[in-house]
Scaffold this motif. Structure first.
Motif, mmCIF file in Angstrom:
data_model
loop_
_atom_site.group_PDB
_atom_site.id
_atom_site.type_symbol
_atom_site.label_atom_id
_atom_site.label_comp_id
_atom_site.label_asym_id
_atom_site.label_seq_id
_atom_site.Cartn_x
_atom_site.Cartn_y
_atom_site.Cartn_z
ATOM 1 N N VAL A 124 24.322 -16.652 69.935
ATOM 2 C CA VAL A 124 25.437 -17.170 68.347
ATOM 3 C C VAL A 124 24.330 -16.888 67.552
ATOM 4 O O VAL A 124 22.878 -16.698 67.568
ATOM 5 N N GLU A 125 24.295 -16.704 66.242
ATOM 6 C CA GLU A 125 24.669 -16.546 65.259
ATOM 7 C C GLU A 125 24.306 -17.467 64.054
ATOM 8 O O GLU A 125 25.183 -18.156 64.074
ATOM 9 N N ALA A 126 23.430 -17.621 63.621
ATOM 10 C CA ALA A 126 23.299 -18.950 62.996
ATOM 11 C C ALA A 126 24.308 -18.430 61.904
ATOM 12 O O ALA A 126 24.993 -17.868 60.996
ATOM 13 N N ALA B 210 26.250 -23.293 63.940
ATOM 14 C CA ALA B 210 24.936 -23.002 64.854
ATOM 15 C C ALA B 210 23.724 -23.155 63.348
ATOM 16 O O ALA B 210 23.696 -22.550 62.952
ATOM 17 N N PRO B 211 22.684 -23.716 64.356
ATOM 18 C CA PRO B 211 21.462 -23.602 62.617
ATOM 19 C C PRO B 211 20.532 -22.879 63.028
ATOM 20 O O PRO B 211 20.108 -22.493 62.042
ATOM 21 N N VAL B 212 20.533 -21.797 64.050
ATOM 22 C CA VAL B 212 19.751 -20.802 63.927
ATOM 23 C C VAL B 212 20.014 -20.057 65.670
ATOM 24 O O VAL B 212 21.240 -20.445 66.052
ATOM 25 N N SER B 213 19.696 -18.496 64.701
ATOM 26 C CA SER B 213 19.922 -17.951 66.117
ATOM 27 C C SER B 213 19.536 -17.921 67.127
ATOM 28 O O SER B 213 18.122 -17.756 67.378
ATOM 29 N N GLY B 214 20.451 -17.796 68.325
ATOM 30 C CA GLY B 214 19.510 -17.821 69.906
ATOM 31 C C GLY B 214 20.353 -18.125 70.709
ATOM 32 O O GLY B 214 21.488 -17.905 70.658
ATOM 33 N N LYS B 215 20.053 -18.284 72.179
ATOM 34 C CA LYS B 215 20.574 -18.249 73.036
ATOM 35 C C LYS B 215 21.130 -19.401 73.096
ATOM 36 O O LYS B 215 20.604 -21.419 73.443
ATOM 37 N N LEU B 216 22.822 -20.284 73.644
ATOM 38 C CA LEU B 216 23.323 -21.559 73.794
ATOM 39 C C LEU B 216 22.689 -21.699 75.149
ATOM 40 O O LEU B 216 23.469 -21.755 75.839
ATOM 41 N N THR B 217 21.461 -22.353 75.070
ATOM 42 C CA THR B 217 21.020 -22.486 76.369
ATOM 43 C C THR B 217 21.780 -23.964 77.035
ATOM 44 O O THR B 217 21.739 -24.671 78.618
ATOM 45 N N MET C 255 5.460 -16.631 62.646
ATOM 46 C CA MET C 255 6.884 -15.596 62.283
ATOM 47 C C MET C 255 7.803 -17.159 62.081
ATOM 48 O O MET C 255 7.821 -18.741 62.492
ATOM 49 N N ALA C 256 7.414 -17.464 60.808
ATOM 50 C CA ALA C 256 8.351 -18.026 60.159
ATOM 51 C C ALA C 256 9.922 -18.425 60.289
ATOM 52 O O ALA C 256 11.103 -17.246 60.433
ATOM 53 N N VAL C 257 11.051 -19.523 61.488
ATOM 54 C CA VAL C 257 12.236 -20.159 61.675
ATOM 55 C C VAL C 257 12.912 -21.056 60.302
ATOM 56 O O VAL C 257 12.016 -21.886 60.037
ATOM 57 N N THR C 258 13.811 -20.723 60.524
ATOM 58 C CA THR C 258 14.713 -21.449 59.373
ATOM 59 C C THR C 258 15.529 -21.884 60.637
ATOM 60 O O THR C 258 16.629 -21.213 60.788
ATOM 61 N N ILE C 259 15.979 -23.459 60.036
ATOM 62 C CA ILE C 259 16.810 -23.839 60.816
ATOM 63 C C ILE C 259 17.807 -24.327 59.957
ATOM 64 O O ILE C 259 17.692 -25.241 59.128
ATOM 65 N N SER D 113 18.239 -21.817 71.834
ATOM 66 C CA SER D 113 16.377 -22.070 72.362
ATOM 67 C C SER D 113 16.338 -20.075 71.510
ATOM 68 O O SER D 113 17.138 -19.278 71.622
ATOM 69 N N HIS D 114 16.033 -20.842 70.095
ATOM 70 C CA HIS D 114 15.559 -19.846 69.372
ATOM 71 C C HIS D 114 14.107 -18.368 69.490
ATOM 72 O O HIS D 114 14.005 -17.147 69.285
ATOM 73 N N ARG D 115 13.211 -19.304 70.309
ATOM 74 C CA ARG D 115 11.894 -18.383 70.742
ATOM 75 C C ARG D 115 12.458 -18.629 72.864
ATOM 76 O O ARG D 115 12.864 -20.072 73.196
#
Length: 150
Positions: free
Chosen positions: A97-99, A47-54, A1-5, A64-66
């Motif tokens: 956070v969301e991108a 945020a450049p990508v959605s995920g957890k602000l670790t 699965m491609a991810v865009t930063i 962390s997006h994965r």
């Protein structure tokens, strides 16, 4: 699965090799690119990508997006020595956070007065350079595609 930063700030994309810090320039932390904010006085860092602000420090953060991969954004070089001066946090470590979410407001004057580089490396942790497609050197707006993974 491609991810865009996405680009976390507006500026000019430069190769990581041009970052004035060997740890980033030699991609020891991971592959990526950097953004030169130019003459901007204040930046809203998103945020450049959605995920957890670790991890969230005034001068740097990791999302962390994965489970096994994150994106490091480092605001300037040696800006850790500013001890938070010039940085206003708009988020908290551990939150989702969301991108595009606003994370930090950065007054670049403090870094410039201390003669610190304001170049912003954006690095994909735990990644192989061959898996990334990097934006070409040149102007970029916050939110534009900066790095594609996969």
């Amino acid at each position: 699965m491609a991810v865009t930063i996405a680009a976390p700030i507006t500026g000019t994309v430069i190769p990581l090799t041009e970052v004035p810090d060997p740890v980033f320039a030699k991609a020891l932390v991971g592959p990526g690119v950097a953004i030169d904010p130019g003459v901007a006085a204040t930046l809203t860092v998103t945020a450049p990508v959605s995920g957890k602000l670790t991890s969230l420090k005034p001068h740097a953060f990791v999302i962390s997006h994965r489970p096994d991969q994150g994106v490091l954004v480092h605001l300037g070089i040696d800006t850790v020595h500013l001890k938070g001066a010039g940085f206003t946090l708009r988020a908290e470590a551990g939150q989702q956070v969301e991108a595009g979410d606003e994370l930090i407001v950065w007054d670049l004057g403090t870094a410039r007065e201390a003669e610190k580089s304001v170049v912003v490396p954006v690095v994909v942790l735990e990644a192989n350079a061959g898996d990334l497609t990097l934006a070409e050197a040149g102007p970029i707006d916050a939110g534009d595609a900066l790095i594609r993974i996969g």
